[in-house]
Design a protein around this motif. Structure first.
Motif, PDB file in Angstrom:
ATOM      1  N   HIS A 176      27.568  81.991  -4.902  1.00  0.00           N
ATOM      2  CA  HIS A 176      27.944  82.854  -3.587  1.00  0.00           C
ATOM      3  C   HIS A 176      26.858  83.811  -3.483  1.00  0.00           C
ATOM      4  O   HIS A 176      26.226  84.259  -4.563  1.00  0.00           O
ATOM      5  N   PRO A 177      26.483  84.195  -2.185  1.00  0.00           N
ATOM      6  CA  PRO A 177      25.283  85.050  -1.954  1.00  0.00           C
ATOM      7  C   PRO A 177      25.403  86.260  -2.482  1.00  0.00           C
ATOM      8  O   PRO A 177      24.463  87.131  -2.630  1.00  0.00           O
ATOM      9  N   PHE A 178      26.820  86.983  -2.279  1.00  0.00           N
ATOM     10  CA  PHE A 178      26.924  88.383  -2.783  1.00  0.00           C
ATOM     11  C   PHE A 178      27.853  88.659  -3.996  1.00  0.00           C
ATOM     12  O   PHE A 178      27.800  89.612  -4.557  1.00  0.00           O
ATOM     13  N   GLU A 179      28.615  87.579  -4.492  1.00  0.00           N
ATOM     14  CA  GLU A 179      29.471  87.839  -5.713  1.00  0.00           C
ATOM     15  C   GLU A 179      29.125  87.056  -6.647  1.00  0.00           C
ATOM     16  O   GLU A 179      28.304  85.778  -6.669  1.00  0.00           O
ATOM     17  N   ASP A 180      29.487  87.567  -7.775  1.00  0.00           N
ATOM     18  CA  ASP A 180      29.055  86.831  -9.247  1.00  0.00           C
ATOM     19  C   ASP A 180      30.280  85.579  -9.490  1.00  0.00           C
ATOM     20  O   ASP A 180      30.929  85.737 -10.582  1.00  0.00           O
ATOM     21  N   ARG A 181      30.012  84.479  -8.633  1.00  0.00           N
ATOM     22  CA  ARG A 181      31.064  83.502  -8.901  1.00  0.00           C
ATOM     23  C   ARG A 181      30.384  82.261  -7.832  1.00  0.00           C
ATOM     24  O   ARG A 181      29.231  82.393  -7.206  1.00  0.00           O
TER      25      ARG A 181
END
Length: 316
Positions: A176-181
Motif C-alpha cells: 500500500h502506498p501510504f499504509e504498512d500493509r
C-alpha cells in the motif's frame, strides 16, 4: 450498386446547404457497435481448440495467460470473452511507452497534493488519499469475487516494466502506498490475468516463466469464423457468396510480400461493414481490379501500399 446511405457525403454542398438536417442524418447512422466495442462483440468470439487449451491451463494453475500474434488476431478480445463467459468484470490497462509497474496499481497526483498541502489552492486541505486513483490491478483486488485483468500490448512498455510486475504476478499482492500493509485480493483468489503482446520485442525470461504462453496464428479458418460470428450483428446483408468473395480478396492482399502493413481480421470486419452499407455483391468484388475495390482504403492503411499497387503486379 444501390445509392449510398443518406448520411454520406454525396456531393459538394450548395449555398442553401441545410447543416441541421445533415447533422440529424449523421446522428441516425447505424454504427456496427459489435465491431468497435469488445464487450459487445465478446459473445460472438469463437476460440479454437488450441486457445481453449491455453486458457484452461492458465485457469488451472492460476498463471497469467500471455497471448502473442500480429495486431487484429483477437488477443485483446480474449479477455472480454472470458469476462462475458464467466460473467466477470474486466479491468483493462493499456500499456504505453511511458508506463511503469505502479501505473497498473494506482496513480497518485503528487503535484495536486503538494499544492493543497502548502495552501496553494486555498480552501480546506484534503488528505493524500483523496489524490489516489486506484487502477486496474487494485480495482480487481477489491472485487468480492473473480475478475479479469487485461494488460494490453505489454511490449510497448519500457524494458523494466515486465520484471517490475514479477511480485504481483507471483504473490498477488503489492505494498500500500501510504499504509504498512499489503493490498491483496479480497476474495483471496488472484484475478484472471490476460497479457497481450504484438511481439515488437522479446520479453524477459523471468517474466515468461510466470505465464502460460499461446500464439494466435491468423489462419483462414480463424478469419472465416470471426466474420461469420459477427455477420448477424454487424453486416447481415452480406450473403455467403459475397463473404466468400471478400475473403478471397482479403487473402489476395495478405499474400503480397511488399505491403508495409497487411490487413488483419480487424480491418476485414470493418471492410465487410462498409460493403454491407454500400450493398456490394460478390460479382462487384470478383470482377474489379484490386485497386478499384470498394473500401480498399479500409484494408490498406499505408499511403505507400495504396500508391504502390500500380507496380505490384496485381491481376486484373
Amino acid at each position: 450498386m444501390s445509392d449510398p446511405p443518406r448520411f454520406e457525403l454525396v456531393s459538394l454542398p450548395g449555398a442553401n446547404h441545410d447543416h441541421q438536417a445533415a447533422r440529424a442524418r449523421l446522428a441516425e447512422r447505424p454504427l456496427p457497435k459489435a465491431i468497435h466495442d469488445l464487450g459487445e462483440s465478446a459473445p460472438a468470439f469463437v476460440p479454437d481448440d488450441e486457445l481453449r487449451t491455453a486458457v484452461n491451463t492458465a485457469l488451472a494453475v492460476g498463471s497469467p495467460l500471455l497471448l502473442t500474434g500480429e495486431p487484429g488476431t483477437g488477443k485483446t478480445q480474449v479477455a472480454y470473452y472470458l469476462g462475458w463467459y464467466f460473467g466477470l468484470p474486466v479491468h483493462e490497462f493499456s500499456v504505453k511507452s511511458t508506463s511503469t509497474a505502479q501505473d497498473i496499481k494506482y496513480d497518485f497526483d503528487a503535484v495536486g497534493y503538494l499544492r493543497t498541502a502548502y495552501g496553494k489552492q486555498g480552501g480546506e486541505k484534503r488528505p493524500r488519499e483523496a489524490f489516489l486513483e486506484k487502477k486496474a490491478l487494485w480495482l480487481a483486488y477489491e472485487e468480492a469475487s473473480d475478475s479479469v485483468v487485461l494488460i494490453d500490448e505489454i511490449d510497448k512498455a519500457p524494458r523494466d516494466f515486465p520484471n517490475d510486475l514479477l511480485h504481483e504476478l507471483d504473490q498477488h499482492s503489492f505494498k500500500h502506498p501510504f499504509e504498512d500493509r499489503e493490498v491483496n485480493p479480497i476474495s483471496k483468489r488472484p484475478p484472471i490475468v490476460v497479457i497481450t503482446s504484438n511481439v515488437e520485442r522479446r520479453l524477459p525470461d523471468a517474466f515468461l516463466r510466470r505465464t502460460v504462453f499461446h500464439h494466435i496464428q491468423l489462419t483462414p479458418e480463424l478469419v472465416e469464423k470471426a466474420a461469420k460470428a459477427r455477420r448477424e450483428t454487424s453486416f447481415p446483408s452480406v450473403d455467403d457468396k459475397t463473404l466468400t468473395a471478400a475473403l478471397e480478396r482479403f487473402w489476395e492482399l495478405r499474400a503480397m510480400d511488399d505491403l508495409t502493413k497487411k490487413p488483419t481480421t480487424a480491418e476485414l470486419l470493418v471492410w465487410l461493414a462498409v460493403l454491407a452499407a454500400r450493398d456490394v455483391d460478390a460479382a462487384q468484388l470478383r470482377d474489379v481490379d484490386v485497386r478499384e475495390m470498394p473500401g480498399i482504403n479500409v484494408l490498406l492503411k499505408s499511403h505507400e501500399d495504396l500508391t504502390g499497387l500500380d507496380d505490384a503486379g496485381w491481376p486484373r
